[in-house]
Design a protein around this motif. Structure first.
Motif, PDB file in Angstrom:
ATOM      1  N   LYS A   1       8.130  12.281  -0.380  1.00 50.87           N
ATOM      2  CA  LYS A   1       7.826  13.078  -1.568  1.00 50.87           C
ATOM      3  C   LYS A   1       6.615  12.464  -2.246  1.00 50.87           C
ATOM      4  N   LEU A   2       5.498  13.182  -2.177  1.00 54.95           N
ATOM      5  CA  LEU A   2       4.244  12.669  -2.699  1.00 54.95           C
ATOM      6  C   LEU A   2       4.056  13.039  -4.158  1.00 54.95           C
ATOM      7  N   THR A   3       3.355  12.170  -4.857  1.00 55.86           N
ATOM      8  CA  THR A   3       3.013  12.470  -6.241  1.00 55.86           C
ATOM      9  C   THR A   3       2.067  13.659  -6.303  1.00 55.86           C
TER      10      THR A   3
ATOM     11  N   THR B   1       6.366   8.441  -3.190  1.00 52.65           N
ATOM     12  CA  THR B   1       5.333   7.921  -2.290  1.00 52.65           C
ATOM     13  C   THR B   1       3.949   8.239  -2.838  1.00 52.65           C
ATOM     14  N   GLU B   2       3.096   7.255  -2.770  1.00 58.43           N
ATOM     15  CA  GLU B   2       1.681   7.437  -3.089  1.00 58.43           C
ATOM     16  C   GLU B   2       0.872   6.925  -1.910  1.00 58.43           C
TER      17      GLU B   2
ATOM     18  N   LEU C   1      -0.450   2.602   1.184  1.00 61.52           N
ATOM     19  CA  LEU C   1       0.800   3.342   0.997  1.00 61.52           C
ATOM     20  C   LEU C   1       1.678   2.591   0.016  1.00 61.52           C
ATOM     21  N   GLN C   2       2.290   3.343  -0.898  1.00 63.69           N
ATOM     22  CA  GLN C   2       3.185   2.712  -1.867  1.00 63.69           C
ATOM     23  C   GLN C   2       4.492   3.489  -1.969  1.00 63.69           C
TER      24      GLN C   2
ATOM     25  N   ALA D   1       7.003  -1.308  -3.199  1.00 67.31           N
ATOM     26  CA  ALA D   1       6.394  -1.896  -2.014  1.00 67.31           C
ATOM     27  C   ALA D   1       5.035  -1.276  -1.774  1.00 67.31           C
ATOM     28  N   MET D   2       4.062  -2.113  -1.476  1.00 69.89           N
ATOM     29  CA  MET D   2       2.716  -1.668  -1.133  1.00 69.89           C
ATOM     30  C   MET D   2       2.415  -2.085   0.302  1.00 69.89           C
ATOM     31  N   LEU D   3       1.835  -1.186   1.058  1.00 74.31           N
ATOM     32  CA  LEU D   3       1.477  -1.471   2.439  1.00 74.31           C
ATOM     33  C   LEU D   3       0.007  -1.156   2.656  1.00 74.31           C
TER      34      LEU D   3
END
Length: 273
Positions: free
Chosen positions: A38-40, A105-106, A116-117, A135-137
């Motif tokens: 689910k994206l912002t 998710t962002e 990706l967050q 979490a940040m990737l």
């Protein structure tokens, strides 16, 4: 009472399977690996699709903080470690902590990496004002790796707010496509080869069919090219040979032609002694 099954009813499941396979092959299910996120902003969906090859797979990493050992599991838009709704989890012994969920998710993309967050993780107990974990990737381009190894970069929890877990992953999925462009020299070489091929083919046909030439004479402008070859050979011989070609002879040649000189007559033996 006997129940008759219509042939169409028996064929319907088969046709359903065929339609699904066709849709899957045509790309209708191309975003299946990322559809749960689910994206912002939905405009970020295009960036998320770049890392679809990472879907349906758990990535694990190990980290040691002090005397404690932690394991981390990440899955793209899927249940990491089988934990429902969790995108990234932390495991310590029998205790599992959700760091980020894929329902928040962002994603941000650049030419050679994707950020990706996952948000809405479990709250900190005492750190970071007891805010929710996230979490940040950082997913970097590496053309030598299809799917790399997940790495723990940092756990930042010394702030009052905006604490995070930072991970790193390398993969070729986010690499931009290679552009194969011909240089100017390559283009000129291709044009020259094409013109040479046309010259040889057309000239050969003209010499053979119109002029009626045979053998090597069928080669277009054979006399000219033969002369060029001879001149080139002479030039190479002149430049490359170090021996003096005009060496003076070491002996006197004997002439085989009659000489015009009249031998001098001596009459000393005719005088009286």
């Amino acid at each position: 009472m006997q129940v008759l099954t219509h042939p169409i009813g028996r064929c319907l499941p088969v046709w359903t399977l065929v339609v699904q396979l066709v849709l899957r092959g045509s790309g209708a299910y191309a975003d299946e690996a990322t559809s749960n996120c689910k994206l912002t902003f939905e405009s970020e969906r295009k960036v998320l699709k770049r890392i679809e090859p990472l879907g349906h797979r758990n990535f694990t990493a190990e980290a040691k903080i002090g005397e404690d050992k932690y394991s981390y599991v990440f899955q793209l838009c899927g249940d990491a470690g089988g934990v429902l709704g969790a995108g990234v989890i932390q495991v310590k012994g029998q205790e599992t902590t959700v760091i980020g969920r894929y329902n928040t998710t962002e994603v941000i993309g650049a030419s050679d990496f994707v950020w990706l967050q996952y948000g809405h993780g479990e709250k900190y107990d005492t750190h970071c004002s007891q805010e929710q974990r996230r979490a940040m990737l950082m997913i970097f381009c590496n053309r030598n790796l299809d799917l790399g190894q997940l790495e723990v970069v940092q756990e930042n929890r010394i702030r009052e707010q905006n604490c995070f877990y930072l991970f790193k992953l390398e993969t070729s999925a986010v690499c931009p496509p290679l552009e194969h462009k011909l240089s100017t020299g390559s283009i000129l070489l291709i044009v020259a080869i094409c013109l040479l091929a046309v010259y040889l083919v057309v000239g050969f046909l003209y010499q053979r069919l119109v002029v009626g030439a045979k053998g090597m004479e069928q080669f277009p402008n054979y006399a000219f090219w033969a002369e060029v070859g001879n001149l080139s050979a002479d030039g190479c011989d002149f430049v490359c040979r170090s021996r003096d070609r005009a060496e003076p002879p070491n002996y006197t040649a004997v002439s085989t032609e009659p000489s015009d000189e009249v031998p001098e007559e001596r009459d000393d033996d005719l005088l009286p002694m």
